[in-house]
Design a protein around this motif. Structure first.
Motif, PDB file in Angstrom:
ATOM      1  N   ARG A 122     -29.829 -13.478 -15.247  1.00 31.32           N
ATOM      2  CA  ARG A 122     -30.477 -12.560 -16.182  1.00 31.32           C
ATOM      3  C   ARG A 122     -31.442 -13.378 -17.027  1.00 31.32           C
ATOM      4  O   ARG A 122     -32.585 -12.877 -17.736  1.00 31.32           O
ATOM      5  CB  ARG A 122     -29.256 -12.100 -17.013  1.00 31.32           C
ATOM      6  CG  ARG A 122     -28.673 -11.041 -16.452  1.00 31.32           C
ATOM      7  CD  ARG A 122     -27.274 -10.512 -17.082  1.00 31.32           C
ATOM      8  NE  ARG A 122     -26.305  -9.714 -16.366  1.00 31.32           N
ATOM      9  CZ  ARG A 122     -25.298  -8.825 -16.618  1.00 31.32           C
ATOM     10  NH1 ARG A 122     -25.430  -8.639 -18.151  1.00 31.32           N
ATOM     11  NH2 ARG A 122     -24.724  -8.366 -15.907  1.00 31.32           N
ATOM     12  N   ARG A 163     -34.093 -11.060 -19.258  1.00 30.61           N
ATOM     13  CA  ARG A 163     -33.613  -9.739 -19.803  1.00 30.61           C
ATOM     14  C   ARG A 163     -32.942 -10.063 -21.293  1.00 30.61           C
ATOM     15  O   ARG A 163     -32.829 -11.282 -21.679  1.00 30.61           O
ATOM     16  CB  ARG A 163     -32.099  -9.381 -19.102  1.00 30.61           C
ATOM     17  CG  ARG A 163     -32.458  -9.299 -17.549  1.00 30.61           C
ATOM     18  CD  ARG A 163     -33.391  -8.192 -17.509  1.00 30.61           C
ATOM     19  NE  ARG A 163     -32.651  -7.052 -17.313  1.00 30.61           N
ATOM     20  CZ  ARG A 163     -32.316  -6.398 -16.256  1.00 30.61           C
ATOM     21  NH1 ARG A 163     -32.365  -7.053 -15.279  1.00 30.61           N
ATOM     22  NH2 ARG A 163     -31.640  -5.256 -16.304  1.00 30.61           N
ATOM     23  N   PRO A 164     -32.627  -9.070 -21.923  1.00 25.36           N
ATOM     24  CA  PRO A 164     -32.443  -9.191 -23.388  1.00 25.36           C
ATOM     25  C   PRO A 164     -31.012  -9.850 -23.475  1.00 25.36           C
ATOM     26  O   PRO A 164     -30.136  -9.557 -22.707  1.00 25.36           O
ATOM     27  CB  PRO A 164     -32.501  -8.024 -23.906  1.00 25.36           C
ATOM     28  CG  PRO A 164     -32.227  -6.948 -22.722  1.00 25.36           C
ATOM     29  CD  PRO A 164     -32.809  -7.742 -21.863  1.00 25.36           C
ATOM     30  N   TRP A 165     -30.748 -10.577 -24.768  1.00 20.45           N
ATOM     31  CA  TRP A 165     -29.205 -11.086 -25.021  1.00 20.45           C
ATOM     32  C   TRP A 165     -28.058 -10.091 -25.035  1.00 20.45           C
ATOM     33  O   TRP A 165     -26.916 -10.482 -24.772  1.00 20.45           O
ATOM     34  CB  TRP A 165     -29.304 -11.661 -26.464  1.00 20.45           C
ATOM     35  CG  TRP A 165     -29.960 -13.181 -26.120  1.00 20.45           C
ATOM     36  CD1 TRP A 165     -31.186 -13.544 -26.571  1.00 20.45           C
ATOM     37  CD2 TRP A 165     -29.428 -14.292 -25.728  1.00 20.45           C
ATOM     38  NE1 TRP A 165     -31.543 -14.912 -26.314  1.00 20.45           N
ATOM     39  CE2 TRP A 165     -30.347 -15.270 -25.808  1.00 20.45           C
ATOM     40  CE3 TRP A 165     -28.054 -14.548 -25.262  1.00 20.45           C
ATOM     41  CZ2 TRP A 165     -30.010 -16.585 -25.495  1.00 20.45           C
ATOM     42  CZ3 TRP A 165     -27.760 -15.869 -24.815  1.00 20.45           C
ATOM     43  CH2 TRP A 165     -28.963 -17.100 -24.796  1.00 20.45           C
ATOM     44  N   SER A 166     -28.668  -8.807 -25.491  1.00 21.78           N
ATOM     45  CA  SER A 166     -27.616  -7.904 -25.433  1.00 21.78           C
ATOM     46  C   SER A 166     -26.855  -7.811 -24.049  1.00 21.78           C
ATOM     47  O   SER A 166     -25.638  -7.377 -24.064  1.00 21.78           O
ATOM     48  CB  SER A 166     -28.250  -6.689 -26.051  1.00 21.78           C
ATOM     49  OG  SER A 166     -28.995  -5.967 -24.957  1.00 21.78           O
ATOM     50  N   GLU A 167     -27.426  -8.113 -23.031  1.00 19.42           N
ATOM     51  CA  GLU A 167     -26.939  -7.676 -21.723  1.00 19.42           C
ATOM     52  C   GLU A 167     -25.934  -8.921 -21.360  1.00 19.42           C
ATOM     53  O   GLU A 167     -25.373  -8.831 -20.259  1.00 19.42           O
ATOM     54  CB  GLU A 167     -27.848  -7.674 -20.356  1.00 19.42           C
ATOM     55  CG  GLU A 167     -28.685  -6.331 -20.526  1.00 19.42           C
ATOM     56  CD  GLU A 167     -29.741  -6.082 -19.402  1.00 19.42           C
ATOM     57  OE1 GLU A 167     -29.326  -7.079 -18.409  1.00 19.42           O
ATOM     58  OE2 GLU A 167     -30.565  -5.173 -19.499  1.00 19.42           O
ATOM     59  N   HIS A 197     -23.785 -10.473 -23.607  1.00 18.17           N
ATOM     60  CA  HIS A 197     -22.697 -10.762 -24.265  1.00 18.17           C
ATOM     61  C   HIS A 197     -21.304 -10.886 -23.556  1.00 18.17           C
ATOM     62  O   HIS A 197     -20.645 -11.803 -23.825  1.00 18.17           O
ATOM     63  CB  HIS A 197     -22.374  -9.644 -25.483  1.00 18.17           C
ATOM     64  CG  HIS A 197     -23.392  -9.920 -26.520  1.00 18.17           C
ATOM     65  ND1 HIS A 197     -23.818  -8.782 -27.321  1.00 18.17           N
ATOM     66  CD2 HIS A 197     -24.218 -10.885 -26.800  1.00 18.17           C
ATOM     67  CE1 HIS A 197     -24.694  -9.258 -28.086  1.00 18.17           C
ATOM     68  NE2 HIS A 197     -25.061 -10.700 -27.997  1.00 18.17           N
ATOM     69  N   ARG A 218     -18.936 -14.193 -23.782  1.00 15.74           N
ATOM     70  CA  ARG A 218     -17.539 -14.295 -24.107  1.00 15.74           C
ATOM     71  C   ARG A 218     -16.627 -14.579 -23.178  1.00 15.74           C
ATOM     72  O   ARG A 218     -15.786 -15.414 -23.437  1.00 15.74           O
ATOM     73  CB  ARG A 218     -17.230 -12.717 -24.518  1.00 15.74           C
ATOM     74  CG  ARG A 218     -17.636 -12.643 -25.850  1.00 15.74           C
ATOM     75  CD  ARG A 218     -16.704 -11.453 -26.755  1.00 15.74           C
ATOM     76  NE  ARG A 218     -16.895 -10.214 -25.996  1.00 15.74           N
ATOM     77  CZ  ARG A 218     -17.740  -9.171 -26.307  1.00 15.74           C
ATOM     78  NH1 ARG A 218     -18.545  -9.540 -27.456  1.00 15.74           N
ATOM     79  NH2 ARG A 218     -18.069  -8.091 -25.668  1.00 15.74           N
TER      80      ARG A 218
END
Lengths: 226, 239, 238
Positions: free
Chosen positions: A188, A193-197, A199, A203
């Motif tokens: 990614r 790709r954006p960070w939101s993908e 998380h 985690r």
């Protein structure tokens, strides 16, 4: 706590100085990692699969196998002349011994990774650019997790027959979660790709590190006492 | 209670009875599956394998968790009976994970059209199998029973905590590479006949585990006693 | 170090088995300051196992060890601080010099001046000029001296020695005996484990014979070794 940390640093420093002096193990591990990269490249059909598509897999296969090779020798140095007895005899908390070994292994594996990463960029023609910072963080998170488990397993395996075979059999299942997370994040990051993908996988890596560093530290004394 | 040859033999004897009862129960499960439960609309007869596959998977997972918990207590109390129990459980657990690994693809071929899918649950069964094999491989490569007990307890405890991570990571892996929609084996609302049969089968698997573990545990205790007694010059009576 | 006037080393009912082999079956001992216990026994009698348990390197199957009254357990690292061990192996790293090896060990013991402590210990063992050599470069006998230096480094109150004269020539062995006599005079407790009684006989204040996992015989040393040998043979045979 200050004393445990000081002892851990003394033990890690001892390992790393020995490594710096001989350099054989380190050079072998680096060459091994480079060879894995080469083999992954040639074990692909160039007409069907561009090198870049395989890049995250290549990187993490290399890091995983490089780490196994590096961890195999972590406690081997303690075997000759029963040097481990010397460590266990001293008033060193077992946790400090584990921490020292973990730090030395992290430094060793981290250095192998640091050399393998530019080779990877070169061989697979990866446009790293903006992804470098993220990739370094992901590598650090994943490496801490599997080296933590690998350190306790290598302490066990070295006391068994077939140590070189047993370590990967025990350790590879434990490498799967961090590697799934890290390889997914790598692809990614390379795709921009954006960070939101990311998380969920971040985690996963953080949670894995917390659980297994804690658990390995707690369980290490059980491995050391004869 | 100190272990003795008599108690070891009694454990084996009781284990045989429980195992025999469980095998008879397994026959009942087959009958129930074939006669009592309805044929599933989409999957047809292939779905019936689930009355073996799912309970075996549950049992294998349960055994591994049990081994982890017993290993924690072992590291605390150092009672070798706990280690013998964990060892016996691992061998039976390996059998159950082998059952689910063979029945899974047999079901998957007609339903998914492929022998293998990286489905989170199927993948988990594969890793349980790896963990059981690693655990037993470690045991067989250590000579001293005290050391063997401690080392394998460490692996069992770490493995118990690895299981949820495997599940989570494979789940995340699949969201990264979406696969064509597959039929989920366990729909949320199972017809009561199916649910009852499934629960009976689970009970039978647990009984089978119990019986086999008692036999293996009894044999393990007898072996340790024979080893210890042989040195002291006692002659164990033939079992 | 806090003053302490009980036995420096005490063990009660030690037992240990390796699988089917019961190596130790109930050994108790107690050694006061200034005492030297000589543990003799044939090969395979369990001498090394006993010493490893006394050193806290091996967990006993049953029983406990107390050093200066403090029970050995992995949760209490400071309980093993007063122990020094000369084992079959040197406990040294091959790729570090002796000075570095000993300075590292001194750091593990938290000694204030590791380099100076290493130098002193090497001098004590007669290796003052070999600090820059690595264990690989030394002969068997000199390596044994390096192991002795490592054991004495932190001035242990309890000194455990496993066949300590192996590899030493006559002169070095005599020097080492003097060194051990000094330690005892300084109020240390010594345990010497050997199957070669002659080398350590003069040092011992008490003698124990380990056979079949038990002390078959334990008595104060008196008189000449030759007078003891028939009883030793009897204890080993029985």
């Amino acid at each position: 706590m200050g004393r445990a940390l000081r002892l851990a640093l003394a033990i890690a420093g001892k390992d790393l100085r020995a490594e710096l002096r001989s350099r054989t193990a380190f050079l072998s591990a680096v060459v091994f990692a480079a060879l894995v990269l080469v083999i992954v490249n040639f074990a692909r059909d160039p007409t069907a699969l561009p090198a870049l598509a395989l890049a995250p897999s290549a990187l993490w296969i290399t890091f995983a196998f490089g780490a196994v090779v590096a961890l195999n020798r972590a406690f081997a140095v303690e075997r000759e002349h029963a040097a481990l007895d010397g460590l266990l005899l001293a008033p060193v908390p077992r946790e400090a011994l584990y921490l020292g070994k973990l730090l030395a292994n992290l430094a060793f594996v981290g250095t192998v990774e640091a050399v393998a990463l530019p080779l990877f960029v070169l061989f697979f023609d990866v446009p790293l650019g903006h992804a470098l910072g993220g990739l370094l963080m992901v590598t650090a998170l994943a490496t801490v997790g599997f080296v933590a488990v690998g350190t306790i397993f290598s302490a066990m395996a070295v006391r068994t027959r077939f140590a070189e075979l047993l370590l990967p059999v025990l350790l590879l299942p434990f490498m799967v979660p961090p590697i799934i997370g890290a390889a997914g994040l790598t692809s990614r990051l390379l795709d921009g790709r954006p960070w939101s993908e990311m998380h969920g996988m971040l985690r996963l890596l953080v949670l894995y590190d917390i659980v297994f560093v804690t658990l390995s530290t707690l369980l290490f004394p059980a491995v050391m006492d004869e | 209670m100190t272990p003795s040859f008599a108690s070891a033999r009694a454990a084996v004897r009781r284990g045989r009875i429980v195992t025999a009862a469980a095998l008879a129960g397994m026959a009942v499960v087959y009958l129930l599956a074939l006669r009592y439960t309805p044929v599933e609309a989409h999957q047809g007869l292939a779905q019936k394998i689930f009355y073996l596959h799912v309970p075996a998977a549950w049992t294998a997972l349960l055994i591994f968790s049990l081994m982890g918990i017993v290993s924690v207590i072992f590291l605390w109390l150092h009672d070798e009976r706990l280690d013998l129990f964990a060892e016996a459980s691992a061998e039976v657990g390996l059998m159950f994970s082998a059952i689910m690994l063979t029945t899974g693809p047999i079901w998957a071929k007609p339903i998914w059209g492929t022998w293998w899918q990286w489905d989170p649950r199927l993948t988990l069964t594969l890793f349980l199998f790896f963990l059981y094999v690693g655990y037993l491989a470690l045991r067989s490569s250590i000579h001293d029973p005290l050391e063997r007990g401690r080392f394998s307890a460490v692996v069992a405890i770490l493995g118990m905590l690895l299981v949820p991570f495997i599940h989570l990571s494979v789940y995340l892996f699949r969201t990264l590479h979406p696969k064509p929609v597959v039929l989920k084996p366990s729909a949320p609302s199972l017809p009561p006949e199916m649910l009852r049969t499934l629960l009976v089968a689970f009970g039978v698997c647990l009984a089978l585990y119990l019986g086999l573990v008692m036999m293996r545990y009894g044999a393990g205790v007898a072996e340790r006693l024979r080893d210890a007694g042989g040195e002291a010059g006692e002659v164990p009576d033939a079992a | 170090m806090q003053p302490y006037d009980g036995p420096l080393l005490a063990a009660t009912d030690l037992a240990r088995a390796f699988g089917p082999h019961r190596v130790l079956r109930g050994i108790s001992l107690s050694i006061d300051a200034g005492e030297t216990l000589l543990v003799a026994g044939p090969n395979g009698a369990g001498k090394t196992t006993l010493l490893r348990i006394l050193a806290g390197l091996m967990r006993p199957g049953a029983g406990e060890v107390r050093v200066r009254g403090r029970r050995l357990s992995h949760g209490d690292p400071d309980a093993r601080r007063p122990i020094g061990l000369v084992s079959h192996q040197s406990l040294l790293y091959d790729d570090r010099t002796h000075a570095e090896n000993l300075a590292f060990a001194a750091r593990l013991y938290g000694l204030a001046k590791p380099a100076a402590a290493a130098r002193d210990a090497l001098a004590l063992a007669g290796l003052a000029d070999r600090g820059g050599a690595t264990p690989r470069q030394l002969s068997r006998g000199l390596l044994q001296r390096a192991a002795i230096a490592r054991a004495l480094l932190h001035q242990p109150a309890v000194l455990l020695l496993d066949e300590p004269f192996t590899g030493l020539d006559a002169r070095a062995a005599a020097q080492f005996r003097d060194l051990l006599r000094e330690r005892a005079a300084l109020g240390r407790a010594l345990v010497i484990v050997t199957h070669q009684l002659a080398e350590a006989w003069e040092l011992a204040s008490r003698v124990a014979v380990l056979a079949g996992g038990r002390f078959a015989l334990e008595l104060p040393r008196a008189g000449a070794l030759d007078d003891f040998l028939p009883r030793y043979a009897g204890a080993c045979g029985g």
